[in-house]
Design an enzyme around this catalytic site. Structure first.
Site: not given
Length: 134
Positions: A1-3
């Site tokens: 889950m990249p931000f």
């Protein structure tokens, strides 16, 4: 889950800004194999004199088409995967008129205990979400 944080020099049309965000997300999908709805991006535009990005001694100049990308993601990806991600992002941005010298990317890693998706809860550590790669 990249931000993902994307910083640009002010002056692009809204459709260009969206195309940069879409291209960056597509690279994350292609290389990191994340779910399509794991999209968390903040795009910030700056006046040109508020962005300083030299070449780190590599011998090239950047233009006002500069795109600076910070990717916050969980640790554990190999150097090869990160290099492939860097390459894929640059490749996705090139058709948008952004040349390689204007693509600056940094990855910041952390662990599942460092994320809350809402309600003040740590969904990975509480078991509501599966930890990616595990």
């Amino acid at each position: 889950m990249p931000f993902v944080r994307i910083d640009l020099i002010r002056g692009r049309r809204p459709d260009e800004v969206r195309a940069i965000a879409d291209a960056t997300h597509q690279a994350l999908l292609d290389v990191l194999d994340i779910p399509e709805r794991n999209r968390f991006q903040i795009i910030t535009e700056h006046d040109a004199d508020h962005v300083i990005a030299l070449d780190a001694g590599l011998g090239f100049e950047r233009s006002d088409r500069l795109v600076m990308i910070q990717i916050f993601t969980q640790s554990g990806r190999t150097t090869e995967v990160k290099q492939r991600l860097f390459h894929t992002i640059a490749e996705q941005l090139e058709p948008l008129g952004i040349s390689g010298e204007d693509v600056f990317i940094g990855i910041v890693e952390n662990g599942p205990q460092d994320w809350s998706f809402g309600f003040g809860r740590a969904q990975y550590t509480e078991g509501d979400l599966a930890v990616p790669g595990r």
